[in-house]
Design a protein around this motif. Structure first.
Motif, PDB file in Angstrom:
ATOM      1  N   UNK A  55       0.796  -1.229   0.000  1.00  0.00           N
ATOM      2  CA  UNK A  55       0.000   0.000   0.000  1.00  0.00           C
ATOM      3  C   UNK A  55       0.826   1.275   0.000  1.00  0.00           C
ATOM      4  N   UNK A  56       2.143   1.169   0.294  1.00  0.00           N
ATOM      5  CA  UNK A  56       3.000   2.359   0.284  1.00  0.00           C
ATOM      6  C   UNK A  56       3.084   2.972  -1.108  1.00  0.00           C
ATOM      7  N   UNK A  57       2.817   2.176  -2.126  1.00  0.00           N
ATOM      8  CA  UNK A  57       2.929   2.678  -3.501  1.00  0.00           C
ATOM      9  C   UNK A  57       1.576   3.103  -4.072  1.00  0.00           C
ATOM     10  N   UNK A  58       0.523   3.082  -3.237  1.00  0.00           N
ATOM     11  CA  UNK A  58      -0.836   3.314  -3.758  1.00  0.00           C
ATOM     12  C   UNK A  58      -1.505   4.518  -3.114  1.00  0.00           C
ATOM     13  N   UNK A  59      -2.478   5.093  -3.831  1.00  0.00           N
ATOM     14  CA  UNK A  59      -3.325   6.153  -3.280  1.00  0.00           C
ATOM     15  C   UNK A  59      -4.652   6.148  -4.033  1.00  0.00           C
ATOM     16  N   UNK A  60      -5.664   6.740  -3.416  1.00  0.00           N
ATOM     17  CA  UNK A  60      -6.984   6.818  -4.036  1.00  0.00           C
ATOM     18  C   UNK A  60      -7.012   7.786  -5.217  1.00  0.00           C
ATOM     19  N   UNK A  61      -5.967   8.574  -5.402  1.00  0.00           N
ATOM     20  CA  UNK A  61      -5.942   9.539  -6.499  1.00  0.00           C
ATOM     21  C   UNK A  61      -5.318   8.975  -7.772  1.00  0.00           C
ATOM     22  N   UNK A  62      -4.778   7.770  -7.714  1.00  0.00           N
ATOM     23  CA  UNK A  62      -4.197   7.158  -8.914  1.00  0.00           C
ATOM     24  C   UNK A  62      -5.311   6.776  -9.885  1.00  0.00           C
ATOM     25  N   UNK A  63      -5.021   6.805 -11.159  1.00  0.00           N
ATOM     26  CA  UNK A  63      -6.043   6.440 -12.147  1.00  0.00           C
ATOM     27  C   UNK A  63      -6.425   4.963 -12.052  1.00  0.00           C
ATOM     28  N   UNK A  64      -5.518   4.133 -11.565  1.00  0.00           N
ATOM     29  CA  UNK A  64      -5.789   2.699 -11.452  1.00  0.00           C
ATOM     30  C   UNK A  64      -6.039   2.274  -9.999  1.00  0.00           C
ATOM     31  N   UNK A  65      -6.620   3.178  -9.193  1.00  0.00           N
ATOM     32  CA  UNK A  65      -6.790   2.906  -7.755  1.00  0.00           C
ATOM     33  C   UNK A  65      -7.660   1.684  -7.472  1.00  0.00           C
ATOM     34  N   UNK A  85     -16.213   3.798  -0.513  1.00  0.00           N
ATOM     35  CA  UNK A  85     -16.523   5.170  -0.933  1.00  0.00           C
ATOM     36  C   UNK A  85     -15.286   5.910  -1.435  1.00  0.00           C
ATOM     37  N   UNK A  86     -14.096   5.346  -1.232  1.00  0.00           N
ATOM     38  CA  UNK A  86     -12.827   5.882  -1.705  1.00  0.00           C
ATOM     39  C   UNK A  86     -12.578   7.301  -1.201  1.00  0.00           C
ATOM     40  N   UNK A  87     -13.183   7.624  -0.060  1.00  0.00           N
ATOM     41  CA  UNK A  87     -12.904   8.905   0.593  1.00  0.00           C
ATOM     42  C   UNK A  87     -12.122   8.657   1.869  1.00  0.00           C
ATOM     43  N   UNK A  88     -12.777   8.018   2.841  1.00  0.00           N
ATOM     44  CA  UNK A  88     -12.089   7.703   4.088  1.00  0.00           C
ATOM     45  C   UNK A  88     -11.744   6.221   4.185  1.00  0.00           C
ATOM     46  N   UNK A  89     -11.849   5.520   3.077  1.00  0.00           N
ATOM     47  CA  UNK A  89     -11.389   4.133   2.996  1.00  0.00           C
ATOM     48  C   UNK A  89     -10.557   3.985   1.731  1.00  0.00           C
ATOM     49  N   UNK A  90     -10.155   2.771   1.408  1.00  0.00           N
ATOM     50  CA  UNK A  90      -9.288   2.553   0.251  1.00  0.00           C
ATOM     51  C   UNK A  90      -7.827   2.689   0.652  1.00  0.00           C
ATOM     52  N   UNK A  91      -7.015   3.220  -0.250  1.00  0.00           N
ATOM     53  CA  UNK A  91      -5.579   3.379  -0.019  1.00  0.00           C
ATOM     54  C   UNK A  91      -5.374   4.642   0.811  1.00  0.00           C
ATOM     55  N   UNK A  92      -5.073   4.483   2.095  1.00  0.00           N
ATOM     56  CA  UNK A  92      -5.033   5.620   3.011  1.00  0.00           C
ATOM     57  C   UNK A  92      -3.756   5.578   3.862  1.00  0.00           C
ATOM     58  N   UNK A  93      -3.527   6.643   4.603  1.00  0.00           N
ATOM     59  CA  UNK A  93      -2.528   6.672   5.672  1.00  0.00           C
ATOM     60  C   UNK A  93      -3.323   6.523   6.958  1.00  0.00           C
TER      61      UNK A  93
END
Length: 147
Positions: A55-65, A85-93
């Motif tokens: 997950x260190x290489x990922x974020x919700x803002x990537x086109x392939x999230x 919802x990809x706001x407060x979940x998904x690829x996060x810190x």
């Protein structure tokens, strides 16, 4: 001599030792074995791992999230996401400052990857997952399932 590179997540990533003692019915079967734990490799995949999700290489803002990246091969893997919802979940810190894939209760991620589809008993497989579960409420639900 047996060696195995091992890392265990700690607050400060310091190196330490693990003492292992094998017993049966309170009888020591072997002398204590000490394994050094080297946390300097930043939790890299074990050599030869067939799957490593970082997950260190990922974020919700990537086109392939909505894809999972197998860091061992660089390939994108399809995933089926439920109730995200990809706001407060998904690829996060997370609250501890670690990168993570956060999935709330009643949400689900099905990663379309079947590492055991082909025969693996004679060759073996290495699959690495770092995960944390907070406040589980239903012990009958799978947290991780590999098919």
């Amino acid at each position: 001599m047996f060696t195995y590179s091992m890392e265990i997540d700690t607050v400060d990533n310091s190196n330490f030792e693990v003492d292992v003692l094998v017993t049966s019915n309170d009888i020591d079967l072997i002398d204590s074995i000490t394994f050094p734990v080297n946390n300097s490799l930043n939790f890299g995949a074990t050599t030869g791992a067939i799957f490593y999700m970082n997950p260190k290489t990922r974020s919700n803002t990537q086109t392939n999230y909505q894809k999972v990246i197998n860091e061992s091969t660089g390939k994108e893997i399809d995933a089926e996401w439920t109730n995200m919802n990809w706001g407060n979940d998904g690829w996060i810190i997370d609250s501890d400052g670690y990168s993570a894939l956060k999935i709330f209760a009643r949400s689900k991620a099905v990663i379309k990857y079947q590492p055991l589809l082909t025969e693996s008993a004679s060759k073996g497989r290495t699959i690495e997952l770092d995960f944390k579960v907070d406040n589980p409420t239903d012990a009958s639900k799978n947290i991780i399932q590999i098919v």
